[in-house]
Design a protein around this motif. Structure first.
Motif, PDB file in Angstrom:
ATOM      1  N   PRO A   1     -13.917  13.405  -0.185  1.00 11.43           N
ATOM      2  CA  PRO A   1     -13.267  13.871   1.050  1.00 11.43           C
ATOM      3  C   PRO A   1     -14.285  14.068   2.168  1.00 11.43           C
ATOM      4  N   ALA A   2     -13.816  13.874   3.389  1.00 12.11           N
ATOM      5  CA  ALA A   2     -14.658  14.107   4.568  1.00 12.11           C
ATOM      6  C   ALA A   2     -13.764  14.537   5.717  1.00 12.11           C
ATOM      7  N   ILE A   3     -14.267  15.437   6.522  1.00 12.39           N
ATOM      8  CA  ILE A   3     -13.531  15.908   7.695  1.00 12.39           C
ATOM      9  C   ILE A   3     -14.457  15.833   8.900  1.00 12.39           C
ATOM     10  N   HIS A   4     -13.996  15.172   9.940  1.00 13.17           N
ATOM     11  CA  HIS A   4     -14.744  15.085  11.191  1.00 13.17           C
ATOM     12  C   HIS A   4     -13.992  15.884  12.253  1.00 13.17           C
ATOM     13  N   PHE A   5     -14.594  16.993  12.682  1.00 13.12           N
ATOM     14  CA  PHE A   5     -14.037  17.786  13.767  1.00 13.12           C
ATOM     15  C   PHE A   5     -14.652  17.292  15.078  1.00 13.12           C
ATOM     16  N   VAL A   6     -13.812  16.851  15.990  1.00 19.19           N
ATOM     17  CA  VAL A   6     -14.320  16.288  17.240  1.00 19.19           C
ATOM     18  C   VAL A   6     -13.768  17.066  18.428  1.00 19.19           C
ATOM     19  N   TYR A   7     -14.587  17.182  19.431  1.00 18.07           N
ATOM     20  CA  TYR A   7     -14.213  17.896  20.659  1.00 18.07           C
ATOM     21  C   TYR A   7     -14.332  16.922  21.825  1.00 18.07           C
ATOM     22  N   PRO A   8     -13.216  16.350  22.308  1.00 18.83           N
ATOM     23  CA  PRO A   8     -13.295  15.479  23.489  1.00 18.83           C
ATOM     24  C   PRO A   8     -13.702  16.299  24.713  1.00 18.83           C
ATOM     25  N   LEU A   9     -14.806  15.929  25.306  1.00 15.63           N
ATOM     26  CA  LEU A   9     -15.326  16.680  26.455  1.00 15.63           C
ATOM     27  C   LEU A   9     -15.691  15.702  27.563  1.00 15.63           C
ATOM     28  N   PRO A  10     -14.733  15.374  28.438  1.00 13.88           N
ATOM     29  CA  PRO A  10     -15.037  14.437  29.534  1.00 13.88           C
ATOM     30  C   PRO A  10     -15.966  15.087  30.544  1.00 13.88           C
ATOM     31  N   GLU A  11     -17.271  15.019  30.271  1.00 15.45           N
ATOM     32  CA  GLU A  11     -18.264  15.672  31.117  1.00 15.45           C
ATOM     33  C   GLU A  11     -18.718  14.715  32.199  1.00 15.45           C
TER      34      GLU A  11
ATOM     35  N   GLY B   1     -28.093  21.719  32.287  1.00 14.99           N
ATOM     36  CA  GLY B   1     -27.173  22.061  31.214  1.00 14.99           C
ATOM     37  C   GLY B   1     -25.795  22.312  31.761  1.00 14.99           C
ATOM     38  N   SER B   2     -24.853  22.483  30.867  1.00 19.19           N
ATOM     39  CA  SER B   2     -23.484  22.720  31.287  1.00 19.19           C
ATOM     40  C   SER B   2     -22.872  23.800  30.411  1.00 19.19           C
ATOM     41  N   PRO B   3     -22.279  24.828  31.011  1.00 15.33           N
ATOM     42  CA  PRO B   3     -21.605  25.852  30.199  1.00 15.33           C
ATOM     43  C   PRO B   3     -20.494  25.268  29.339  1.00 15.33           C
ATOM     44  N   ARG B   4     -19.852  24.210  29.798  1.00 20.80           N
ATOM     45  CA  ARG B   4     -18.781  23.594  29.017  1.00 20.80           C
ATOM     46  C   ARG B   4     -19.337  22.993  27.727  1.00 20.80           C
ATOM     47  N   ILE B   5     -20.512  22.377  27.797  1.00 22.32           N
ATOM     48  CA  ILE B   5     -21.123  21.806  26.600  1.00 22.32           C
ATOM     49  C   ILE B   5     -21.504  22.915  25.627  1.00 22.32           C
ATOM     50  N   ASP B   6     -22.090  23.988  26.152  1.00 19.86           N
ATOM     51  CA  ASP B   6     -22.469  25.112  25.287  1.00 19.86           C
ATOM     52  C   ASP B   6     -21.244  25.708  24.602  1.00 19.86           C
ATOM     53  N   THR B   7     -20.157  25.867  25.351  1.00 23.64           N
ATOM     54  CA  THR B   7     -18.920  26.414  24.776  1.00 23.64           C
ATOM     55  C   THR B   7     -18.364  25.498  23.695  1.00 23.64           C
ATOM     56  N   ALA B   8     -18.380  24.191  23.964  1.00 22.77           N
ATOM     57  CA  ALA B   8     -17.849  23.229  22.994  1.00 22.77           C
ATOM     58  C   ALA B   8     -18.676  23.224  21.709  1.00 22.77           C
ATOM     59  N   ARG B   9     -19.999  23.255  21.845  1.00 23.79           N
ATOM     60  CA  ARG B   9     -20.857  23.249  20.656  1.00 23.79           C
ATOM     61  C   ARG B   9     -20.696  24.536  19.847  1.00 23.79           C
ATOM     62  N   THR B  10     -20.546  25.655  20.541  1.00 24.51           N
ATOM     63  CA  THR B  10     -20.320  26.920  19.839  1.00 24.51           C
ATOM     64  C   THR B  10     -19.029  26.877  19.047  1.00 24.51           C
ATOM     65  N   LEU B  11     -17.977  26.303  19.654  1.00 28.13           N
ATOM     66  CA  LEU B  11     -16.698  26.192  18.957  1.00 28.13           C
ATOM     67  C   LEU B  11     -16.820  25.275  17.743  1.00 28.13           C
ATOM     68  N   LEU B  12     -17.516  24.151  17.881  1.00 26.69           N
ATOM     69  CA  LEU B  12     -17.685  23.238  16.753  1.00 26.69           C
ATOM     70  C   LEU B  12     -18.470  23.896  15.624  1.00 26.69           C
ATOM     71  N   ASP B  13     -19.490  24.676  15.959  1.00 24.53           N
ATOM     72  CA  ASP B  13     -20.251  25.396  14.929  1.00 24.53           C
ATOM     73  C   ASP B  13     -19.347  26.389  14.197  1.00 24.53           C
ATOM     74  N   ARG B  14     -18.495  27.065  14.937  1.00 19.82           N
ATOM     75  CA  ARG B  14     -17.587  28.029  14.322  1.00 19.82           C
ATOM     76  C   ARG B  14     -16.590  27.320  13.409  1.00 19.82           C
ATOM     77  N   VAL B  15     -16.083  26.187  13.867  1.00 18.72           N
ATOM     78  CA  VAL B  15     -15.130  25.424  13.062  1.00 18.72           C
ATOM     79  C   VAL B  15     -15.787  24.935  11.773  1.00 18.72           C
ATOM     80  N   ALA B  16     -17.017  24.448  11.865  1.00 18.70           N
ATOM     81  CA  ALA B  16     -17.719  23.971  10.673  1.00 18.70           C
ATOM     82  C   ALA B  16     -17.934  25.114   9.684  1.00 18.70           C
ATOM     83  N   SER B  17     -18.244  26.285  10.198  1.00 12.29           N
ATOM     84  CA  SER B  17     -18.425  27.446   9.331  1.00 12.29           C
ATOM     85  C   SER B  17     -17.129  27.816   8.619  1.00 12.29           C
TER      86      SER B  17
END
Length: 343
Positions: A38-48, A55-71
């Motif tokens: 099994p494999a799961i790919h969590f993706v966050y579409p971010l039209p930056e 840097g971009s606060p939107r990128i930081d927010t998206a990466r934080t959310l992906l880290d939380r989802v992976a956890s």
């Protein structure tokens, strides 16, 4: 493609945690049936879009959310052998329709051999339109299996009807009455009577729905007076820009230099932001492509249009309308950009 390998688009929502748990459960169950890992790919579409900042606060927010989802996914897997991947996608693309998002998701699924897309029932990356049903249909039409996680988490929605005041009632009545007479083009007794009846119906039905904040009569009168000054100013800016664009169109060399630019406007709340975005679009040579709170992405046709945009003439005028003379002295977008670079 195998359906034990899942694609899960994510965005902040009340049911995201439940969607992650459901995706892990489905991946493990399907892997047992198919005999494949099994494999799961969590993706966050971010039209930056392009940015002046490193840097971009939107990128930081998206990466934080992906880290939380992976956890969460690792926790739900309880030590089972499941591959968990996270990714930002569409970081240099403009996405606005379900078809745009579907193309990005299907392309990613094909590249990573993913056979099933699991959607959060509250997934809505645009935030203003019901995207999910059309998005699921587009993804399914492209050949990818689609499932929707159960809607187990419900959050109380904001009440549509709020407490209202008599001031809001009479403000809505006056605005509706004036608009009716404007369309009628007459102040005959019949028009006055029917206009009053129509405005009364509108005010009774919508006075606690359409007006989101209390109305201060003195502030409202002041804003209307300043808006009366703003209208001829905007018309003059439109006339000047029309002559500039006409010169460019008639010039043999067609001296254009199109470019997308972005900046954070120094205006606050929905109505001032909307006024500024529409004013920019109405001015030939500039077009508001995207707005997210105060962040604007503008298409500029020429270098002079960009200079005028960053000089902040329209922005200052809109601040003058909504906040008064003192707010008009705030530094222009170009000056704010220089300040950011110097810090």
């Amino acid at each position: 493609m195998t359906e034990s390998r899942l694609l899960v688009p994510v965005d902040e929502s009340a049911s995201l945690r439940n969607t992650v748990a459901y995706a892990v459960e489905e991946a493990l169950a399907r892997a047992d049936e198919a005999g494949s890992p099994p494999a799961i790919h969590f993706v966050y579409p971010l039209p930056e879009k392009i940015t002046f900042r490193s840097g971009s606060p939107r990128i930081d927010t998206a990466r934080t959310l992906l880290d939380r989802v992976a956890s969460w996914a690792e926790e739900d897997a309880e030590g089972a052998d499941v591959t968990i991947e996270t990714a930002l996608v569409a970081t240099h693309e403009y996405l606005s329709t379900p078809n745009d998002y579907a193309d990005v998701l299907v392309r990613y699924a094909n590249e990573h051999d993913l056979g099933l897309a699991v959607f959060d029932p509250r997934y809505d990356p645009i935030g203003s339109t019901p995207l999910l049903p059309s998005l699921e249909a587009e993804v399914r039409q492209a050949g990818l299996a689609v499932e929707e996680a159960p809607r187990n988490v419900e959050t109380p929605s904001q009440p549509l009807v709020r407490r209202g005041t008599l001031t809001q009632f009479f403000a809505l009545f006056a605005a509706s009455f004036a608009f009716y007479l404007l369309l009628a083009g007459s102040v005959a007794p019949f028009e006055l009577a029917t206009g009053a009846i129509s405005a009364g119906i509108v005010a009774v039905a919508l006075w606690r729905v359409s007006l989101t904040s209390p109305i201060d009569p003195s502030q409202t009168v002041g804003r209307l007076a300043r808006f009366a000054l703003y209208v001829p100013f905007l018309l003059w800016e439109i006339v000047k820009a029309n002559f500039e664009i006409a010169y460019i169109v008639l010039h043999p060399d067609l001296p254009i230099d199109p470019e997308l630019v972005e900046f954070d406007a120094a205006v606050w709340s929905a109505l001032p932001v909307t006024t500024l975005a529409n004013s920019i679009t109405l001015t030939p040579g500039t077009l508001t492509v995207d707005v997210e709170r105060q962040h604007m992405v503008i298409h500029t046709l020429t270098g002079s249009a960009r200079e005028a945009l960053f000089a902040g003439t329209l922005e200052r005028a809109v601040r003058f309308v909504f906040y008064g003379r003192a707010a008009a002295r705030i530094p222009s977008p170009f000056e704010r950009r220089q300040q950011e670079e110097n810090e």
